[in-house]
Design an enzyme around this catalytic site. Structure first.
Site, PDB file in Angstrom:
ATOM      1  N   HIS A  99      -1.538  12.342   0.386  1.00 12.92           N
ATOM      2  CA  HIS A  99      -0.708  12.786   1.944  1.00 12.92           C
ATOM      3  C   HIS A  99       0.311  13.734   1.614  1.00 12.92           C
ATOM      4  CE1 HIS A  99      -0.571  10.941   6.047  1.00 12.92           C
ATOM      5  NE2 HIS A  99      -0.446  12.615   6.364  1.00 12.92           N
ATOM      6  N   ASP A 227      -4.138   9.484   7.972  1.00 15.49           N
ATOM      7  CA  ASP A 227      -4.223   8.785   6.646  1.00 15.49           C
ATOM      8  C   ASP A 227      -5.220   7.738   6.902  1.00 15.49           C
ATOM      9  OD1 ASP A 227      -3.834   7.088   4.414  1.00 15.49           O
ATOM     10  OD2 ASP A 227      -2.003   8.156   4.079  1.00 15.49           O
ATOM     11  N   GLU A 272      -6.314  10.774   1.425  1.00 14.61           N
ATOM     12  CA  GLU A 272      -6.063   9.360   0.835  1.00 14.61           C
ATOM     13  C   GLU A 272      -7.444   8.785   0.478  1.00 14.61           C
ATOM     14  OE1 GLU A 272      -3.458   8.485  -0.936  1.00 14.61           O
ATOM     15  OE2 GLU A 272      -1.545   9.486   0.015  1.00 14.61           O
TER      16      GLU A 272
HETATM   17  N1  LYS Z   1       6.229   3.918   1.382  1.00 19.36           N
HETATM   18  C1  LYS Z   1       5.690   3.891   0.095  1.00 19.36           C
HETATM   19  C2  LYS Z   1       6.296   4.786  -0.924  1.00 19.36           C
HETATM   20  O1  LYS Z   1       7.145   5.653  -0.584  1.00 19.36           O
HETATM   21  C3  LYS Z   1       4.248   4.058  -0.098  1.00 19.36           C
HETATM   22  C4  LYS Z   1       3.639   5.289   0.548  1.00 19.36           C
HETATM   23  C5  LYS Z   1       2.282   5.718   0.869  1.00 19.36           C
HETATM   24  C6  LYS Z   1       1.968   6.977   1.343  1.00 19.36           C
HETATM   25  N2  LYS Z   1       0.433   7.241   1.493  1.00 19.36           N
HETATM   26  O2  LYS Z   1       6.113   4.932  -2.066  1.00 19.36           O
END
Ligand code: LYS
Length: 299
Positions: A99, A227, A272
């Protein structure tokens, strides 16, 4: 309707091998004929070039954001393809990859539309910065950077400064937010429709509320970023950061339909899918089903 297909085979934002093969896996399963259904004309731009960086060098360009330079360069190129596609009145459909590419898509779309709204359908907020991220993975940061918050080279991708006003950002389906993200959402007073809120209000009502806000604002175009981890982990085991209590397949389709059948969405990401993590092609089949649906309902 003209569609531009742009594959972005990148895994640097997730630091998890496999997601870079998403576009090829989906092409191999026949998405071209799904995209061209109902008289759509497809311009297939293939996959964007993503430079090879060995894992041992992941912190060379920045000590807190993995593979930063390669991510910024890829997003810069993506942004220009999205912008060029919109200029020629063709709908960019951007296939990830992780993403982190949402940043490039938004950057290209916002250069074209100036006043852009973003609907971010995701289990996560993706509004971390290098200071709040628990992982150092850039796929948790693109939406913050697009709003002008975070590391300089991410914020200034394609052209200098913020790409979207936080008032025009709508996050839908979030159920795994980090502390710093919750704080930022409060500070910015973000339009945050958590999964709990969506289930409480109903998908149709949430979509109506968002669309009303958009229609009564100055927004000229809307980018939708989808996503697949917004879906329940049981139907998308093949994604890097799956989360429980997500949408069923029917709900995941419904939310797409509510937005895509309005004619307001002018560009879209689909990201993703990680074939390496898939189990018995469950995720592959979910993705194929959704892509077929997208090109049935899109106006
Ligand atoms: N919030 C987590 C991070 O910043 C997961 C993010 C997932 C993004 N697709 O690592």
């Amino acid at each position: 309707m003209d569609i531009t297909l742009i594959g972005v085979p990148i895994m640097y934002g997730s630091d998890r091998d496999g997601v870079q093969y998403g576009p090829d896996k989906l092409r191999g399963k026949g998405i071209i004929s799904l995209i061209t259904q109902n008289d759509k004309r497809l311009y297939d731009f293939g996959n964007l070039f993503v430079p090879y960086i060995p894992p041992s060098d992941k912190f060379v360009s920045h000590k807190k954001i993995k593979y930063l330079d390669a991510i910024v360069n890829t997003n810069n190129n993506l942004a220009h393809l999205v912008y060029s596609s919109l200029t020629s009145k063709s709908f960019p459909f951007i296939l990830g990859g992780d993403h982190s590419i949402g940043l490039g898509s938004i950057s290209g779309a916002s250069r074209y539309f100036n006043d852009l709204a973003v609907i971010w359908i995701d289990a996560h907020g993706d509004i971390n910065t290098h200071e709040t991220s628990p992982s150092g993975n850039a796929h948790g940061m693109p939406l913050a950077a697009a709003m002008g918050i975070g590391e300089d080279s991410m914020v200034n991708v394609y052209y200098k400064g913020a790409k979207v006003n936080p008032d025009n950002v709508y996050i839908v389906g979030a159920r795994d937010l980090d502390e710093g993200e919750i704080e930022l959402a409060k500070i910015l007073n973000l339009n945050l429709y958590t999964m709990n809120k969506v289930k409480e209000l109903g998908i149709e009502n949430v979509a109506e509320e968002i669309l009303n806000k958009i229609i009564t604002s100055n927004v000229k175009g809307v980018h939708l970023s989808y996503d697949i981890d917004v879906l329940d982990k049981s139907i998308v085991p093949g994604t890097g950061t799956p989360v429980e209590n997500g949408f069923t397949l029917e709900e995941g389709k419904r939310v797409l339909e509510c937005f895509l059948n309005t004619g307001l969405i002018k560009s879209m990401d689909f990201v993703e899918f990680n074939p390496f993590l898939d189990e018995n092609d469950i995720t592959l089949n979910t993705c194929i089903h959704l892509i077929d649906w997208i090109f049935k309902v899109i106006k």
